[in-house]
Motif scaffolding. Structure first.
Motif, PDB file in Angstrom:
ATOM      1  N   ARG A 197      24.021 -48.711 -14.780  1.00 56.56           N
ATOM      2  CA  ARG A 197      22.820 -49.683 -14.688  1.00 56.56           C
ATOM      3  C   ARG A 197      22.642 -50.485 -13.222  1.00 56.56           C
ATOM      4  O   ARG A 197      23.321 -51.273 -12.927  1.00 56.56           O
TER       5      ARG A 197
ATOM      6  N   ILE B  10      23.944 -55.358 -20.538  1.00 55.59           N
ATOM      7  CA  ILE B  10      23.218 -56.299 -19.682  1.00 55.59           C
ATOM      8  C   ILE B  10      23.598 -57.600 -20.053  1.00 55.59           C
ATOM      9  O   ILE B  10      23.459 -58.808 -19.399  1.00 55.59           O
TER      10      ILE B  10
ATOM     11  N   ASN C 279      29.140 -62.554 -10.178  1.00 53.36           N
ATOM     12  CA  ASN C 279      28.045 -62.027 -10.661  1.00 53.36           C
ATOM     13  C   ASN C 279      28.800 -60.964 -11.609  1.00 53.36           C
ATOM     14  O   ASN C 279      29.455 -59.979 -11.163  1.00 53.36           O
TER      15      ASN C 279
ATOM     16  N   SER D  25      25.281 -60.635 -17.642  1.00 51.16           N
ATOM     17  CA  SER D  25      24.261 -61.529 -16.671  1.00 51.16           C
ATOM     18  C   SER D  25      24.100 -62.730 -17.405  1.00 51.16           C
ATOM     19  O   SER D  25      23.636 -63.836 -16.807  1.00 51.16           O
TER      20      SER D  25
ATOM     21  N   ARG E 267      18.841 -68.572 -10.856  1.00 48.21           N
ATOM     22  CA  ARG E 267      18.602 -66.933 -11.094  1.00 48.21           C
ATOM     23  C   ARG E 267      18.661 -66.313  -9.832  1.00 48.21           C
ATOM     24  O   ARG E 267      19.141 -64.892  -9.941  1.00 48.21           O
TER      25      ARG E 267
ATOM     26  N   ALA F 223      27.804 -58.031 -13.380  1.00 43.12           N
ATOM     27  CA  ALA F 223      26.871 -57.040 -13.790  1.00 43.12           C
ATOM     28  C   ALA F 223      27.268 -55.727 -12.900  1.00 43.12           C
ATOM     29  O   ALA F 223      28.117 -55.623 -11.949  1.00 43.12           O
TER      30      ALA F 223
ATOM     31  N   SER G 202      26.176 -64.761 -15.209  1.00 45.06           N
ATOM     32  CA  SER G 202      25.735 -64.694 -13.533  1.00 45.06           C
ATOM     33  C   SER G 202      24.938 -65.912 -13.165  1.00 45.06           C
ATOM     34  O   SER G 202      24.747 -66.165 -12.139  1.00 45.06           O
TER      35      SER G 202
ATOM     36  N   ASN H 235      17.930 -55.036 -13.690  1.00 42.13           N
ATOM     37  CA  ASN H 235      18.153 -56.438 -14.067  1.00 42.13           C
ATOM     38  C   ASN H 235      17.343 -56.499 -15.376  1.00 42.13           C
ATOM     39  O   ASN H 235      16.203 -55.900 -15.584  1.00 42.13           O
TER      40      ASN H 235
ATOM     41  N   ASN I 290      24.844 -53.880 -11.207  1.00 41.20           N
ATOM     42  CA  ASN I 290      24.087 -53.782 -10.217  1.00 41.20           C
ATOM     43  C   ASN I 290      24.523 -54.636  -8.921  1.00 41.20           C
ATOM     44  O   ASN I 290      23.700 -55.614  -8.787  1.00 41.20           O
TER      45      ASN I 290
END
Length: 454
Positions: free
Chosen positions: A257, A292, A140, A295, A354, A142, A298, A260, A144
């Motif tokens: 952040r 962003i 991951n 991602s 996803r 990101a 991810s 997503n 978040n």
């Protein structure tokens, strides 16, 4: 794409060999052991205790520092390779890359918003230990992320006399994720701050505070102890005035952040507020942690591309060795791979590209042939990856009340920042309930932490 050669899994009841774990468990089995109740006896920060007080694994996990840091070095090289996939396979064309992974054009346009320049290397790799070493399940990239506050467990345990003595006798140490995050933010702080302390905000999508607020309060509590204050808010609370980004009227210097692409994909108002943050970050009026575009990697299909023969042909011998050490065989589900999947059901797991939190995962070994065939036939092409099953080595945990030992399986969540390894959190479930180890998908899952030793 040619499906991989199957690899025999370890026995499902095998335990991870670890001398410190053995000593800890032996001590916990002694009647009246104070070590057995150390997790329960520790004093945790209030918000952390409110969230996790009833969902803590009753011991930390232990591992040699050399093994953790060796995998972390491999992971760093692996992420570099992952970031190179669009260049190696698609001539740098991110639109083609996204299309190959089944990412819709409009969603892809949001993900590509920061396609120019280096990625912010911040994320968490979820891994199993199979008894010989760590193996990657997913990654991951990101901001978040959950689990960043679990280092507060190590800090609390070190204040329990029985555990402090055990830690001293065994030379235990740990990396505090919050401290590494604070250092990473300090390294890229907005220039206008000078020596001032940044004013931070954690920004969720619409409705995110109701869904994630109980998790985020533990994070903000930890960061405030470390000298950074973060307010919680949603995209609807974000505004701009006089060149400054505001959260409910108060200026923001650093925005973490916690929304997503799906939070802004369907909602024009939220997308406009997100664009306000994106633009302020580009103009260096605000630090957005993180943009962003991470991602893009991810998506679980990105992992499958590292096993693609066309990409493998571009790897050096040392790069290929990194992929083989880190990643179990992983490939996109296509009509061409279905026959192989049908034949090797018991050794495969199906994962949506996803979704997160364990949603949509199908373990082949938990289905019969008819059920598995139906799942494969109903799964849209390129919306799933297939991964070879990794059987996690069992971890013995002694119940503080009964004094009985039980086998658990654990996912180790290894965090990384631009400076490298940034600590590990744990989520674990009893071996009998561990096909999917995620909080949202499995009520038996507990949270924990990791100590290392020389």
């Amino acid at each position: 794409m040619t499906a991989p050669t199957p690899v025999l899994a370890r026995p499902a009841d095998a335990r991870r060999p670890d001398p410190v774990t053995d000593r800890f468990v032996r001590d916990c089995l002694v009647p009246g052991s104070a070590l057995r109740t150390a997790v329960r006896d520790a004093s945790y920060p209030p918000a952390f205790a409110d969230c996790w007080g009833g969902r803590m694994l009753q011991r930390p996990l232990f591992a040699p520092e050399s093994q953790v840091m060796g995998f972390a070095a491999d992971l760093d090289a692996f992420v570099t390779l992952l970031e190179s996939v669009p260049d190696r396979l698609f001539d740098g064309d991110l639109a083609r890359y996204c299309d190959h992974l089944g990412i819709e054009a409009e969603r892809a346009s949001v993900l590509r918003r920061f396609a120019v320049g280096p990625l912010t290397r911040y994320g968490r790799a979820d891994v199993y230990h199979d008894g010989t070493g760590f193996r990657l399940l997913e990654i991951n990239m990101a901001s978040n992320l959950g689990g960043t506050d679990r280092s507060e467990m190590q800090r609390a345990l070190e204040d329990v006399p029985a555990f402090r003595a055990f830690a001293r006798e065994n030379g235990l140490g740990h990396v505090h994720t919050g401290e590494r995050l604070r250092a990473a933010l300090a390294a890229v702080r907005p220039a206008h701050l000078g020596g001032d302390t940044p004013r931070g905000a954690v920004i969720c999508g619409r409705g995110g505070l109701e869904k994630y607020g109980h998790l985020l309060r533990g994070f903000t509590e930890m960061m405030e102890r470390l000298g950074l204050r973060f307010e919680l808010g949603e995209l609807d609370d974000v505004h701009e005035r006089g060149g400054r980004v505001l959260l409910r009227g108060a200026p923001v210097d650093v925005a973490l952040r916690f929304f997503n692409v799906d939070d802004v994909f369907w909602d024009r108002r939220s997308r406009a507020r997100a664009e306000l943050l994106f633009r302020a970050h580009e103009e260096e009026r605000l630090l957005l942690w993180s943009p962003i575009n991470g991602s893009l990697f991810s998506n679980k299909g990105a992992l499958a591309l590292l096993s693609d023969p066309d990409l493998r042909s571009t790897l050096t011998a040392s790069e290929a060795a990194v992929v083989d050490r880190v990643l179990p065989e992983t490939f996109l589900l296509t009509p061409g791979s279905v026959p192989y999947c049908r034949e090797h059901r018991a050794g495969l797991i199906l994962k949506p590209l996803r979704d997160f939190g364990g949603r949509g995962i199908v373990a082949g070994w938990r289905l019969d042939d008819r059920e598995w065939r139906a799942v494969l036939e109903e799964s849209p092409e390129r919306h799933y990856v297939v991964q070879r099953r990794v059987v996690p080595a069992a971890e013995q945990v002694v119940c503080p009340d009964s004094g009985r030992a039980e086998d658990w399986h654990a996912v180790w969540g290894m965090f990384f920042t631009p400076d490298g390894y940034a600590g590990t959190d744990v989520r674990a479930a009893p071996a009998a309930h561990s096909a999917v180890i995620n909080y949202g998908a499995n009520p038996h899952v507990r949270t924990g932490c990791v100590f290392t030793y020389a």
